[in-house]
Design a protein around this motif. Sequence first.
Motif, mmCIF file in Angstrom:
data_model
loop_
_atom_site.group_PDB
_atom_site.id
_atom_site.type_symbol
_atom_site.label_atom_id
_atom_site.label_comp_id
_atom_site.label_asym_id
_atom_site.label_seq_id
_atom_site.Cartn_x
_atom_site.Cartn_y
_atom_site.Cartn_z
ATOM 1 N N ILE A 200 -42.314 -17.242 -62.035
ATOM 2 C CA ILE A 200 -43.424 -17.813 -62.199
ATOM 3 C C ILE A 200 -43.011 -17.807 -63.897
ATOM 4 N N HIS A 201 -43.300 -18.199 -64.673
ATOM 5 C CA HIS A 201 -42.135 -17.782 -66.287
ATOM 6 C C HIS A 201 -43.169 -16.869 -66.857
ATOM 7 N N PRO A 202 -42.248 -16.597 -67.919
ATOM 8 C CA PRO A 202 -43.604 -15.261 -68.673
ATOM 9 C C PRO A 202 -44.247 -16.207 -69.143
ATOM 10 N N GLU A 203 -44.108 -17.181 -69.779
ATOM 11 C CA GLU A 203 -45.570 -17.513 -70.483
ATOM 12 C C GLU A 203 -46.153 -18.086 -69.974
ATOM 13 N N VAL A 204 -46.781 -18.388 -68.653
ATOM 14 C CA VAL A 204 -47.426 -17.915 -67.633
ATOM 15 C C VAL A 204 -48.363 -16.782 -67.893
ATOM 16 N N PHE A 205 -47.842 -15.328 -67.510
ATOM 17 C CA PHE A 205 -48.178 -13.899 -67.571
ATOM 18 C C PHE A 205 -48.743 -13.355 -69.256
ATOM 19 N N ASP A 206 -48.104 -14.273 -70.136
ATOM 20 C CA ASP A 206 -48.946 -13.920 -70.925
ATOM 21 C C ASP A 206 -49.484 -14.826 -71.549
ATOM 22 N N ARG A 207 -49.766 -15.704 -70.859
ATOM 23 C CA ARG A 207 -51.151 -16.291 -71.340
ATOM 24 C C ARG A 207 -52.211 -15.851 -70.748
ATOM 25 N N LEU A 208 -51.732 -15.619 -69.838
ATOM 26 C CA LEU A 208 -53.242 -15.234 -68.507
ATOM 27 C C LEU A 208 -53.527 -13.382 -69.211
ATOM 28 N N VAL B 144 -60.332 -13.251 -79.426
ATOM 29 C CA VAL B 144 -59.245 -14.378 -79.584
ATOM 30 C C VAL B 144 -59.602 -14.845 -81.120
ATOM 31 N N THR B 145 -58.792 -14.229 -82.551
ATOM 32 C CA THR B 145 -59.347 -15.180 -83.554
ATOM 33 C C THR B 145 -58.439 -15.332 -84.230
ATOM 34 N N THR B 146 -57.289 -16.384 -83.476
ATOM 35 C CA THR B 146 -56.834 -17.448 -83.916
ATOM 36 C C THR B 146 -56.858 -18.682 -83.202
ATOM 37 N N ARG B 147 -56.947 -19.732 -83.258
ATOM 38 C CA ARG B 147 -57.424 -20.417 -82.141
ATOM 39 C C ARG B 147 -56.339 -21.909 -81.675
ATOM 40 N N GLY B 148 -56.310 -22.035 -80.988
ATOM 41 C CA GLY B 148 -55.200 -22.682 -80.232
ATOM 42 C C GLY B 148 -53.570 -22.847 -80.117
ATOM 43 N N ILE B 149 -52.357 -22.529 -79.964
ATOM 44 C CA ILE B 149 -50.908 -22.367 -79.962
ATOM 45 C C ILE B 149 -50.860 -23.739 -81.173
ATOM 46 N N ASP B 150 -49.318 -22.922 -81.195
ATOM 47 C CA ASP B 150 -48.146 -23.393 -82.349
ATOM 48 C C ASP B 150 -47.768 -24.618 -81.160
ATOM 49 N N ARG B 151 -46.751 -26.101 -82.364
ATOM 50 C CA ARG B 151 -45.627 -26.853 -81.820
ATOM 51 C C ARG B 151 -45.029 -26.264 -80.286
ATOM 52 N N ALA B 152 -44.630 -24.693 -80.921
ATOM 53 C CA ALA B 152 -43.320 -24.167 -79.908
ATOM 54 C C ALA B 152 -43.842 -23.811 -79.018
ATOM 55 N N ARG B 153 -44.925 -22.647 -79.272
ATOM 56 C CA ARG B 153 -45.673 -22.019 -77.855
ATOM 57 C C ARG B 153 -45.321 -23.554 -76.513
ATOM 58 N N ILE B 154 -46.019 -25.027 -77.314
ATOM 59 C CA ILE B 154 -45.998 -25.511 -76.243
ATOM 60 C C ILE B 154 -44.738 -26.575 -76.296
ATOM 61 N N VAL B 155 -44.194 -26.257 -76.565
ATOM 62 C CA VAL B 155 -42.514 -27.196 -76.119
ATOM 63 C C VAL B 155 -42.091 -26.290 -74.916
ATOM 64 N N LEU B 156 -42.513 -24.321 -75.408
ATOM 65 C CA LEU B 156 -41.618 -24.079 -74.247
ATOM 66 C C LEU B 156 -42.456 -23.729 -72.952
ATOM 67 N N GLY B 157 -44.008 -24.136 -73.278
ATOM 68 C CA GLY B 157 -44.533 -24.015 -71.654
ATOM 69 C C GLY B 157 -43.987 -25.736 -71.059
ATOM 70 N N CYS B 158 -43.978 -26.239 -71.829
ATOM 71 C CA CYS B 158 -43.426 -27.390 -71.120
ATOM 72 C C CYS B 158 -41.941 -27.594 -70.161
ATOM 73 N N LEU B 159 -40.796 -27.538 -71.538
ATOM 74 C CA LEU B 159 -39.522 -27.683 -71.481
ATOM 75 C C LEU B 159 -38.547 -27.300 -70.517
ATOM 76 N N GLN B 160 -37.778 -27.449 -69.520
ATOM 77 C CA GLN B 160 -36.559 -27.381 -68.865
ATOM 78 C C GLN B 160 -35.393 -27.589 -68.350
ATOM 79 N N PRO B 161 -34.453 -27.126 -68.172
ATOM 80 C CA PRO B 161 -33.410 -27.252 -68.686
ATOM 81 C C PRO B 161 -32.904 -28.323 -67.999
ATOM 82 N N GLY B 162 -32.593 -29.096 -69.555
ATOM 83 C CA GLY B 162 -31.433 -30.608 -68.729
ATOM 84 C C GLY B 162 -32.478 -31.813 -69.773
ATOM 85 N N GLN B 163 -33.307 -31.066 -69.560
ATOM 86 C CA GLN B 163 -34.382 -32.109 -70.894
ATOM 87 C C GLN B 163 -34.676 -32.260 -72.286
#
Length: 942
Positions: A336-344, A456-475
Amino acid sequence: MKPWREIAIPHKDVLEGTFQQSEFAADITAVSTGKAGREYQDAVAFFERTYITEGMGLLLTQVAQRLAGRGGEPVVQLQTAFGGGKTHTMLAVYHLATRKCALSDLAGVPILVDRAGLMDVPQARVAVIDGTAHAPGQAWKRGKQVIKTLWGELAWQLGGAEAFAMVKDADATGTSPGKDVLRELLTAYAPCAVLIDELVAYVRQFSEGQALSGGTYDSNLSFVQALTEGVKLVPNAIVLASLPESEVEAGSQRGVAALRALEKTFGRIQALWKPVATEEAFEIVRRRLFEPMRDAKARESVCRAFADAYVSEGAKLPAETQEGRYYDRLLQAYPIHPEVFDRLYEDWTTIDGFQRTRGVLKLMAKVIYRLWKDDNKDLMILPGSLPLHDGSSRNELTYYLPAGWDAVIERDIDGDRAETTELENKEPRFGQVGAARRVARTIFLGSAPSSVATKVTTRGIDRARIVLGCLQPGQASSVYADALNRLSDRLHYLNASGDKVQDATRFWFDTRANLRREMEDRKRRFDDKTEVRGRIAEALKKAVGNAAFFDGVHIFTPHADIPDDTALRLVVLPPENWYSREESRAAFDSVLDRVRNNGSKPRYRGNRLIFLAADHGALSRVNDAARVALAWASIVDDVKEGRLNIDLLQKNQAEKELKTADEVLPRATRECYKWLLCPVQETPTDPKPNVEAFALNTTAGSVGGEIERVCTDNELVIATWSPIHLRTKLKELYWKEGQNAAGAAAFFEDTLRYLYMPRFKSRDVLAQAIKAGAASRDFFGTAYGQSGEGFEGFALGGGSVVFDDTLLLIEPDAAKVYDAHQKTLTTAPTDMGGAAPDTGAGRSGGFSDSATGQYGGLTTTANFLARSKSFHGSADIAPATAKMRLVQIAEEIIAVLGSDPNATVKLVLEVSAEFPEGATDTVKRAVSENARSLGLKTAEWE
């Protein structure tokens, strides 16, 4: 590289989907009564699936030391967030103390025993006090013995009937047994451990001042205080108690009051327990959900590929991914990617009711089951991998959110009918990697908790974290960035805020349709012919309305409303009269129509119009920009008038979007209206006029300045003109077929009418050319009238010239012949062979007899031997040229006569006028008044 499913194999119950929610809820009473499942009931199996966190390790060390009588804390309060592992930790203590096997069989325990400085941990008696197992107003039985209170239950579990006898009276009366009795009880059955779970749930059931079989509110608090005081006097006894962290978990107001009272009681003697860290949760979840990893090298290869890919992307990803330790986090969390745990753990656990460990386990078990069934081939389970189309996985998350999220997910995020799926079907580049759905899932996981009133005081997530949640090696990260941009303009429930730069914009989903979608809906409502065209006209007016080069600018103006006069005018054609290099008919026909017609009447001065037309390729963009500006303006107006209810963040967003739209429209308008159209005709004999198109530079300075440059450079409008060009044009069109003179005013009028004539910026351009030409003998002669073959006010070179309606421009050769002839008339012999006096007659051409057309004027005498004593002259002056002729007489006759100081010059002006039909009263009155004011000697009417 191998996908996660080939490296990390889930446990059988996860693969089969046979797990039950209760299996994730550790129940200490079920374990103590032998009713729990094997994984909880059996000590060996329990420790095999249990990851001993730092906090649990410290606690077990304390327990081992305490049970061995070697120190350790007597009272430990376990207080963490809901699902933080309190009960699980108590089970670890229970199995350590009551084990039926060697310590070496308990995974991870021998290391802790060594750390405690012990050879062994004695088996101990354990009393489990579960606040949810009994009701304070209802007694329960242990065999034949009836037990009413918690202290009675404590004694029975430690020593049966013998121990119960020590507190029997206190149990019967519902009063606390006191510190000394409890100390004796614990000493008699030491080593022992007392595990108290869900105590608040028990105490909050007592009403104030009400006595139940289980005692009273105060007697139970007194028992807890006496127990904590007594246990510290027994070196090999320990009390562990769990308390909820939040008031929501405590329940009602009475529960909150019980929690506060117990916190104070335990606070007298306690050691706080360290909660589970996020990194420790990685191992907890992995042990519970996956079999032991068998291919460590494959796991390391995948994690290294992720880490390297993140470094190569650099600033496009969050800063922590550029650090070397992020590779270690990947290893710890795999598969499981660390970003999943961080968000949860950082976002979802802020929602009241979402359990830190149990909630994550339940969710991930369902996610893994669905991904396994779908043959998911991702290298790791990322936020973008979450199968939100699966009802079971989706419900596990939406259960904790307000109503309405199912519709959001089905329409915008994941599913066969979702906008993301439709976009991927249309765009193969997105569909190959599922980019749109991955982006939407990542945003949902990172932003949905902010829809609840949480920490949660800051709403939403930024572009960098969105890309982190999707990107895999070779993409390529650009695929996901592009997908995000497309979705931000398309999805109904996706919101965005911040500046339009990579690291400032934040995105989130909400159950309310976003303002952008509201804008998209509104912009379809506006009418092309009225509202949209009016908004474009406003932008054009700001861009070209103040163009000083033109005398007038007409934007989308009908034929009849464009004046037919001498002014130079710029006409902006309406959008339907667009131009393109491939298809010019619509624009050209409109130009020629306006040149010929002035509404229902013909246009006489069509050569005073220059046209600006829209580029066909950019027309749709400017229309859309106008609609967007209108839509945002209507939203902002509705908010101000109270017709639209939105929050402050959305209000600020609407105002910012309106400002952006108002900035985009002028740029779009300029890029669209870039064709300058000029009607032309090469010669008078051309059968049909044509239109020439000139492209404006849309990146130059002001629009007006660029139009002026194009007009000047291409001589569409002439601002300065040389006399040589004037002479050439006169020879070409006017000085022919015996005509040697042309009217200057008529020439200018022709430039206003005919497309083959030069287009002057103003009348002054021609006036300056005439003035410059009149100063030379090479271009033309000038006169102010013609009688037969004679010219009135003739001049050739050096004479002053006034451009009025009587001015004639004479062909230069004819002017020279005429000038020579005039000079011969004024030449005469003089006494002593000298020249005749210069009277100026040669320059003026004498006085023309308008009746006979003969040249003459001054009476001259051939014999100048005797000096003349007087001079008399008279002239008939045409009324049309009176002003100029009188000036010439004054300058060239009267001034010469007066140059002799001995001369006496007298002028008598005689004016006579005949009115065959009789003079009107208006003329009589005006002439009489002017005569009186000018001092005429006689002014009579007959």
